[in-house]
Enzyme design. Structure first.
Site, short mmCIF file in Angstrom:
data_model
loop_
_atom_site.label_atom_id
_atom_site.label_comp_id
_atom_site.label_asym_id
_atom_site.label_seq_id
_atom_site.Cartn_x
_atom_site.Cartn_y
_atom_site.Cartn_z
CG ASP A 88 69.44 80.21 27.72
OD1 ASP A 88 70.64 80.13 27.28
OD2 ASP A 88 68.81 78.86 27.49
CG ASN A 119 64.27 70.25 34.99
OD1 ASN A 119 65.82 70.73 34.29
ND2 ASN A 119 63.12 71.72 35.58
CD GLU A 168 62.86 74.86 33.46
OE1 GLU A 168 63.26 73.85 33.63
OE2 GLU A 168 63.31 75.21 34.73
CG HIS A 183 66.08 72.77 31.47
ND1 HIS A 183 66.59 73.41 32.87
CD2 HIS A 183 67.19 72.99 31.22
CE1 HIS A 183 67.83 73.63 33.05
NE2 HIS A 183 68.18 73.68 31.65
#
Length: 245
Positions: free
Chosen positions: A67, A135, A142, A137
């Site tokens: 990314d 979280n 996400e 991801h």
């Protein structure tokens, strides 16, 4: 899925380096998938040491990053392009033309499509190194990202931006990023998940023990045929697993 828990960083790093070293040989002709962040730094340093000692052959090896922040170019110290070139490509003596990082400064949609083509042209990814967000991801996918997603633009969650604030001197983390999609990541022949620290314990437990669900993107790894998970004892804190070393 194989899960190992380690009592110290040196043992975890050695196990990770051994697996990546083996995979580079096993999947010759395929790219090495790179994750960024603090967790894999020891792994890259060890691979660099092996390469400089002549124990690891990186001739012809390509690197593919997961990314990049939208709006950041490789000259920006906070960009993942800068990280990959300084922490991975340089130690492994891999030429820049064999390094693929999403271009955060170009046309986003065109870049995402071109990146998918480049991965295919390089024979796909042999082993993909990944981390996990607090979280859940995976890369910058996400919670809520469909499992069939390809490389795309994503709006970063406030939790992700908070977790990455230390990488930016101003504390201003970009709101958007480009990321390999979940389906793109899952096409790697092998996936190595690394996690350290208690802040990852809840996400690890959700990813490894709950049913695969887009609310925890990393849970998709349960559906891959060849996944190795290496954790320190803190990251494994919510699991009931023996410590390997």
């Amino acid at each position: 899925m194989k899960v190992d828990v380690f009592a110290n960083d040196d043992a975890l790093t050695t196990a990770a380096a051994d697996l990546v070293h083996l995979s580079i040989t096993e999947f010759a002709g395929r790219a090495l998938g790179i994750a960024t962040g603090a967790t894999p730094l020891g792994l890259y340093a060890e691979l660099g040491r092996r390469a400089s000692a002549g124990a690891l052959d990186t001739a012809g090896l390509s690197l593919v990053a997961l990314d990049e922040y939208l709006g950041l170019g490789p000259s920006d110290e906070a960009s993942f392009a800068a990280y990959v070139h300084s922490q991975v490509a340089a130690p492994l003596a891999i030429a820049s033309e064999r390094v693929a990082v999403l271009d955060g400064m170009g046309d986003a949609q065109q870049e995402c499509a071109a990146f998918e083509r480049r991965i295919r042209a390089w024979g796909g990814v042999g082993v993909q190194i990944v981390g996990i967000g607090s979280n859940g991801h995976l890369a910058f996918n996400e919670p809520g990202t469909p499992f069939d997603s390809r490389t795309h633009v994503v709006r970063l969650s406030e939790q992700t931006r908070l977790d990455n604030r230390s990488s930016f001197a101003s504390g201003a983390v970009p709101q958007f990023a480009l990321t390999q999609g979940i389906a793109t990541i899952m096409e790697a022949r092998r996936i190595l998940l690394l996690a350290r620290g208690a802040s990852k314990a809840e996400a690890i437990a959700r990813a490894l023990t709950g049913a695969p669900d887009p609310s925890c993107p990393a849970s998709v790894l349960q559906l891959h045929p060849d996944v190795v998970v290496l954790l320190d004892s803190a990251a494994a804190g919510a699991l009931e697993l023996p410590i390997s070393a």
